[in-house]
Design an enzyme around this catalytic site. Structure first.
Site, PDB file in Angstrom:
ATOM      1  NE  ARG A   1      34.494  40.739  37.299  1.00 32.47           N
ATOM      2  CZ  ARG A   1      35.733  41.111  37.618  1.00 32.47           C
ATOM      3  NH1 ARG A   1      36.018  41.492  38.848  1.00 32.47           N
ATOM      4  NH2 ARG A   1      36.703  41.074  36.733  1.00 32.47           N
TER       5      ARG A   1
ATOM      6  CG  HIS B   1      39.354  37.846  34.781  1.00 33.74           C
ATOM      7  ND1 HIS B   1      40.575  37.823  35.418  1.00 33.74           N
ATOM      8  CD2 HIS B   1      38.785  39.036  35.106  1.00 33.74           C
ATOM      9  CE1 HIS B   1      40.742  38.948  36.108  1.00 33.74           C
ATOM     10  NE2 HIS B   1      39.670  39.689  35.942  1.00 33.74           N
TER      11      HIS B   1
ATOM     12  CD  GLU C   1      38.980  48.606  35.852  1.00 34.68           C
ATOM     13  OE1 GLU C   1      37.948  48.006  36.161  1.00 34.68           O
ATOM     14  OE2 GLU C   1      40.114  48.249  36.220  1.00 34.68           O
TER      15      GLU C   1
ATOM     16  CG  HIS D   1      40.613  40.219  31.629  1.00 34.17           C
ATOM     17  ND1 HIS D   1      41.371  40.850  30.686  1.00 34.17           N
ATOM     18  CD2 HIS D   1      40.341  41.144  32.580  1.00 34.17           C
ATOM     19  CE1 HIS D   1      41.557  42.107  31.052  1.00 34.17           C
ATOM     20  NE2 HIS D   1      40.943  42.315  32.198  1.00 34.17           N
TER      21      HIS D   1
ATOM     22  CE  LYS E   1      43.171  23.476  46.473  1.00 38.53           C
ATOM     23  NZ  LYS E   1      42.222  23.567  45.362  1.00 38.53           N
TER      24      LYS E   1
ATOM     25  CG  LEU F   1      38.952  43.566  44.327  1.00 38.82           C
ATOM     26  CD1 LEU F   1      40.055  44.581  44.050  1.00 38.82           C
ATOM     27  CD2 LEU F   1      39.526  42.388  45.111  1.00 38.82           C
TER      28      LEU F   1
ATOM     29  CG  ASP G   1      38.783  22.638  46.026  1.00 42.45           C
ATOM     30  OD1 ASP G   1      38.750  22.289  44.835  1.00 42.45           O
ATOM     31  OD2 ASP G   1      39.831  22.770  46.677  1.00 42.45           O
TER      32      ASP G   1
ATOM     33  N   GLY H   1      41.607  47.735  40.387  1.00 42.64           N
ATOM     34  CA  GLY H   1      41.147  48.455  41.559  1.00 42.64           C
ATOM     35  C   GLY H   1      39.762  48.029  42.001  1.00 42.64           C
TER      36      GLY H   1
ATOM     37  CB  ALA I   1      42.710  42.347  42.547  1.00 40.21           C
ATOM     38  CD  GLN I   2      47.045  43.234  36.597  1.00 39.22           C
ATOM     39  OE1 GLN I   2      46.498  43.823  35.682  1.00 39.22           O
ATOM     40  NE2 GLN I   2      47.988  42.338  36.389  1.00 39.22           N
TER      41      GLN I   2
ATOM     42  NE  ARG J   1      36.806  42.940  32.555  1.00 40.30           N
ATOM     43  CZ  ARG J   1      37.259  42.814  33.776  1.00 40.30           C
ATOM     44  NH1 ARG J   1      36.901  41.789  34.508  1.00 40.30           N
ATOM     45  NH2 ARG J   1      38.082  43.697  34.273  1.00 40.30           N
TER      46      ARG J   1
ATOM     47  N   GLY K   1      41.395  35.050  51.189  1.00 40.75           N
ATOM     48  CA  GLY K   1      41.487  36.194  50.287  1.00 40.75           C
ATOM     49  C   GLY K   1      40.797  37.383  50.941  1.00 40.75           C
TER      50      GLY K   1
HETATM   51  C1  LIG Z   1      44.590  38.657  37.882  1.00 45.79           C
HETATM   52  C2  LIG Z   1      43.312  39.141  38.498  1.00 45.79           C
HETATM   53  C3  LIG Z   1      43.023  40.492  38.510  1.00 45.79           C
HETATM   54  C4  LIG Z   1      41.844  40.955  39.096  1.00 45.79           C
HETATM   55  N1  LIG Z   1      41.608  42.299  39.146  1.00 45.79           N
HETATM   56  C5  LIG Z   1      40.508  42.752  39.787  1.00 45.79           C
HETATM   57  C6  LIG Z   1      40.283  44.142  39.965  1.00 45.79           C
HETATM   58  O1  LIG Z   1      41.092  44.971  39.571  1.00 45.79           O
HETATM   59  N2  LIG Z   1      39.150  44.523  40.612  1.00 45.79           N
HETATM   60  C7  LIG Z   1      38.225  43.640  41.081  1.00 45.79           C
HETATM   61  O2  LIG Z   1      37.214  44.049  41.658  1.00 45.79           O
HETATM   62  N3  LIG Z   1      38.428  42.312  40.936  1.00 45.79           N
HETATM   63  C8  LIG Z   1      39.537  41.857  40.320  1.00 45.79           C
HETATM   64  N4  LIG Z   1      39.744  40.506  40.199  1.00 45.79           N
HETATM   65  C9  LIG Z   1      38.791  39.594  40.830  1.00 45.79           C
HETATM   66  C10 LIG Z   1      39.031  39.593  42.322  1.00 45.79           C
HETATM   67  O3  LIG Z   1      40.423  39.587  42.569  1.00 45.79           O
HETATM   68  C11 LIG Z   1      38.404  38.389  42.977  1.00 45.79           C
HETATM   69  O4  LIG Z   1      37.084  38.261  42.595  1.00 45.79           O
HETATM   70  C12 LIG Z   1      38.452  38.481  44.484  1.00 45.79           C
HETATM   71  O5  LIG Z   1      39.756  38.774  44.893  1.00 45.79           O
HETATM   72  C13 LIG Z   1      37.961  37.205  45.111  1.00 45.79           C
HETATM   73  O6  LIG Z   1      38.248  37.254  46.461  1.00 45.79           O
HETATM   74  P1  LIG Z   1      37.868  36.018  47.372  1.00 45.79           P
HETATM   75  O7  LIG Z   1      38.305  36.383  48.741  1.00 45.79           O
HETATM   76  O8  LIG Z   1      36.464  35.644  47.133  1.00 45.79           O
HETATM   77  O9  LIG Z   1      38.748  34.820  46.777  1.00 45.79           O
HETATM   78  P2  LIG Z   1      40.339  34.689  46.666  1.00 45.79           P
HETATM   79  O10 LIG Z   1      41.015  35.973  46.854  1.00 45.79           O
HETATM   80  O11 LIG Z   1      40.636  33.935  45.428  1.00 45.79           O
HETATM   81  O12 LIG Z   1      40.712  33.780  47.928  1.00 45.79           O
HETATM   82  C14 LIG Z   1      40.307  32.435  47.966  1.00 45.79           C
HETATM   83  C15 LIG Z   1      40.894  31.802  49.195  1.00 45.79           C
HETATM   84  O13 LIG Z   1      40.286  30.533  49.374  1.00 45.79           O
HETATM   85  C16 LIG Z   1      41.288  29.555  49.579  1.00 45.79           C
HETATM   86  N5  LIG Z   1      40.774  28.281  49.117  1.00 45.79           N
HETATM   87  C17 LIG Z   1      40.372  27.921  47.889  1.00 45.79           C
HETATM   88  N6  LIG Z   1      39.944  26.655  47.889  1.00 45.79           N
HETATM   89  C18 LIG Z   1      40.091  26.193  49.153  1.00 45.79           C
HETATM   90  C19 LIG Z   1      39.849  24.971  49.790  1.00 45.79           C
HETATM   91  N7  LIG Z   1      39.358  23.921  49.135  1.00 45.79           N
HETATM   92  N8  LIG Z   1      40.133  24.862  51.111  1.00 45.79           N
HETATM   93  C20 LIG Z   1      40.661  25.905  51.822  1.00 45.79           C
HETATM   94  N9  LIG Z   1      40.899  27.095  51.265  1.00 45.79           N
HETATM   95  C21 LIG Z   1      40.619  27.235  49.948  1.00 45.79           C
HETATM   96  C22 LIG Z   1      42.482  30.053  48.822  1.00 45.79           C
HETATM   97  O14 LIG Z   1      43.647  29.439  49.301  1.00 45.79           O
HETATM   98  C23 LIG Z   1      42.397  31.545  49.122  1.00 45.79           C
HETATM   99  O15 LIG Z   1      42.973  31.803  50.370  1.00 45.79           O
HETATM  100  C24 LIG Z   1      40.914  40.032  39.619  1.00 45.79           C
HETATM  101  C25 LIG Z   1      41.203  38.671  39.603  1.00 45.79           C
HETATM  102  C26 LIG Z   1      42.387  38.219  39.043  1.00 45.79           C
HETATM  103  C27 LIG Z   1      42.668  36.763  39.044  1.00 45.79           C
END
Ligand SMILES: Cc1cc2nc3c(=O)[nH]c(=O)nc-3n(C[C@H](O)[C@H](O)[C@H](O)COP(=O)(O)OP(=O)(O)OC[C@H]3O[C@@H](n4cnc5c(N)ncnc54)[C@H](O)[C@@H]3O)c2cc1C
Length: 549
Positions: free
Chosen positions: A389, A354, A126, A245, A47, A395, A224, A61, A58-59, A293, A26
């Protein structure tokens, strides 16, 4: 607790060697990889491929104090207030101060943020932000555009390889509590395990949403990495703080993911109404529809209980269709596909899981308590959220602390890869202890083995228990019921050998769910996103409405 879920022979595992293995593709994982020294050989694991992450969804921003009337101090104050003043001040200070420069880096890298007429970054409003500071891309598709751009950059880097569909099973730790790599399972094939040996491991594996029946989170989010860290002995904190959320469409898709209606819609004036059309947020909190929230989620939940309904309405019908199509293209389109025209119809919405504020403890440099193990993004607990949060800070956290992780790794002396024979010996010793523990459990629970339950059933039961007893409203009695059920599943899963992804997820979810419920039991008073119905003190919703009378 069993230390390793992998039950086979360590020496026989196929092996890949690299300098840094990043678990998660991510925003946090990709950005960290791009900030690492290009001389490192880096492998990023995910995964289910690159398009399955919370980052992609993420929508609204990304929050950063870039507007003229804004400052890191104001951003700090808003974050503190949202977190019930329980944020780690040093970590939060780093976040708000370093936010704008990370946004500039993304702009330099070609992330297409929306601009205003003067060519400056366009900023939206927001909930619980005192200033407009939400930077977005293509309206409400910020995550998709930001993450996709980083994916392109990663693919162009010869030193970075992405291994799709390799799921973390265990963190391998040597005698000196130094992390030496990860054991993984092919997500698409049973019994296909692989050991990635690395000088440094970065956890960027996201959240825990799939522990709940209704969540906005992507399919991989089963916690995990948190479970593997707990089994490896890494410190974790604030696991009870889970953000719901307030507004998602109630019907989940085939992956159990509910479609989110961004807070930014309320930022543009949308009003929450009961199923009878009555606006109820003004009575619940001084900030009305833009209250924090947890307050909004609780108020909606109570309204649903009062009306005996599964949803409330969100009304943005005062805005013209052209504006809604331009400002919220993805939400507008998705609603239309489900037969809802935002410009004409009230949208049915319900609160859903969320965001996970807790996680693996990290310091200001994204270091965990285990040597050579870093964590960033949603899996990490930097302390910037306190009890809740502030919207759109997550992000930003991926960027600021992903970069800090990379800087720490770049600046550290290069260590050797762990010796394989020594690792195999430690692994075998630990496995022997695990086997002895399993034999004791089996002897003490002979009856349990008679009750056969598949991993898929256990997985579903965990989700039901977490939703029912460890959701928006909690009580000691309910949490104890959940803990009892989770303990049973945990023991059962420890007795089973892992072959498939479903078995692996059920085992990891049992560890994570148990840890979350224990934390929720320990915190006996309501604060932020943790609401105990059985405590004597009033909830924020109740106390605010009392004050207003
Ligand atoms: C619908 C939605 C809207 C959102 N809107 C906003 C927003 O507008 N602004 C904001 O700041 N935040 C927002 N968030 C929160 C934000 O998107 C997340 O907190 C952030 O993207 C997390 O990023 P990350 O890289 O930590 O994890 P993620 O982007 O979830 O990536 C996790 C990665 O880990 C991998 N993974 C998971 N488990 C394993 C495993 N066991 N082995 C190998 N790989 C694994 C997955 O495949 C993925 O590639 C939103 C979240 C959602 C769900």
């Amino acid at each position: 607790m069993q230390r390793y879920l992998f039950g086979g022979s360590f020496s026989d595992l196929p092996r890949e060697d690299c300098d840094v293995v990043i678990v998660g593709a991510g925003l946090a994982g990709l950005y960290t990889a791009l900030q690492l020294d290009p001389s490192f050989k880096i492998v990023i694991l995910n995964k289910f491929g690159l398009d399955q992450s919370n980052s992609m969804y993420a929508q609204g921003g990304i929050a950063a104090a870039v507007a003229e009337d804004d400052s890191p101090d104001l951003h700090f104050d808003d974050s503190m207030a949202a977190g019930s003043n329980m944020c780690n001040q040093d970590a939060l200070r780093v976040l708000v101060d370093e936010g704008p420069e990370n946004i500039r880096i993304l702009q330099d890298w070609g992330v297409p943020f929306d601009l205003d007429r003067q060519g400056r970054l366009a900023v939206g409003q927001e909930g619980a932000h005192s200033r407009k500071r939400i930077i977005h891309s293509h309206g409400d598709a910020t995550g998709l555009h930001m993450t996709s751009r980083l994916v392109d950059l990663v693919k162009a880097r010869p030193n970075i390889r992405v291994d799709d569909n390799w799921t973390l099973v265990d963190l391998v730790v040597d005698d000196a509590d130094t992390v030496a790599g990860v054991i993984t399972l092919n997500s698409l094939a049973a019994d296909d395990f692989r050991f990635y040996r690395a000088r440094v491991v970065v956890l960027a594996a996201g959240g825990i949403g799939q522990l709940y029946l209704h969540s906005t989170n992507a399919r991989p989010a089963t916690g995990d990495a948190l479970a593997a860290s707990i089994r490896a002995g890494a410190a974790t904190s604030d696991l009870e703080f889970i953000q719901f959320h307030p507004t998602a469409l109630p019907e989940p898709d085939e992956n159990g993911r509910c479609f989110l209606i961004s807070e930014a819609v309320r930022g543009e004036g949308a009003i929450l109404r009961s199923i009878h059309g009555e606006a109820f947020m003004e009575k619940a909190h001084p900030q009305g529809n833009l209250a924090p929230r947890d307050v909004v989620s609780q108020a909606i939940f109570r309204q649903m209980l009062k009306d005996d309904s599964d949803f409330v309405y969100l009304d943005i019908t005062h805005q013209p269709a052209e504006f809604l199509q331009r400002r919220f293209p993805m939400i507008y389109e998705t609603c239309l596909q489900r037969g809802l025209d935002m410009a004409k119809d009230f949208l049915p919405v319900t609160p859903v899981q969320h965001y996970f504020m807790g996680g693996v403890d990290t310091d200001l440099h994204a270091r965990t308590t285990l040597k050579n193990l870093f964590a960033c993004g949603e899996v990490a607990h930097t302390g910037i959220y306190g009890a809740n949060r502030l919207a759109s800070n997550s992000l930003l956290e991926c960027l600021v602390y992903g970069r800090r992780a990379a800087q720490s790794i770049n600046g550290a002396p290069v260590c050797e890869l762990s010796d394989l024979a020594a690792l195999a010996a430690v692994f075998a010793r630990t496995q022997a202890l695990d086997s002895a523990r399993r034999a004791t459990t089996l002897a003490a629970n002979l009856r349990m083995t008679a009750v056969e339950s598949t991993a898929a059933e256990d997985r579903q039961q965990i989700r039901q228990m977490m939703t029912r007893y460890c959701g928006i409203l909690r009580s000691k009695e309910g949490l104890q019921t959940a803990l009892h059920g989770l303990e049973a599943i945990h023991q059962r899963r420890e007795l089973a050998t892992i072959h498939s992804l479903t078995e692996l997820e059920a085992a990891q979810m049992a560890v994570t769910g148990r840890a979350i419920v224990k934390a929720a039991l320990r915190r006996r008073h309501s604060v932020g996103a943790h609401y105990r119905m059985d405590e004597s003190r009033p909830s924020p919703v109740q106390s605010e409405s009392r004050r207003r009378k």
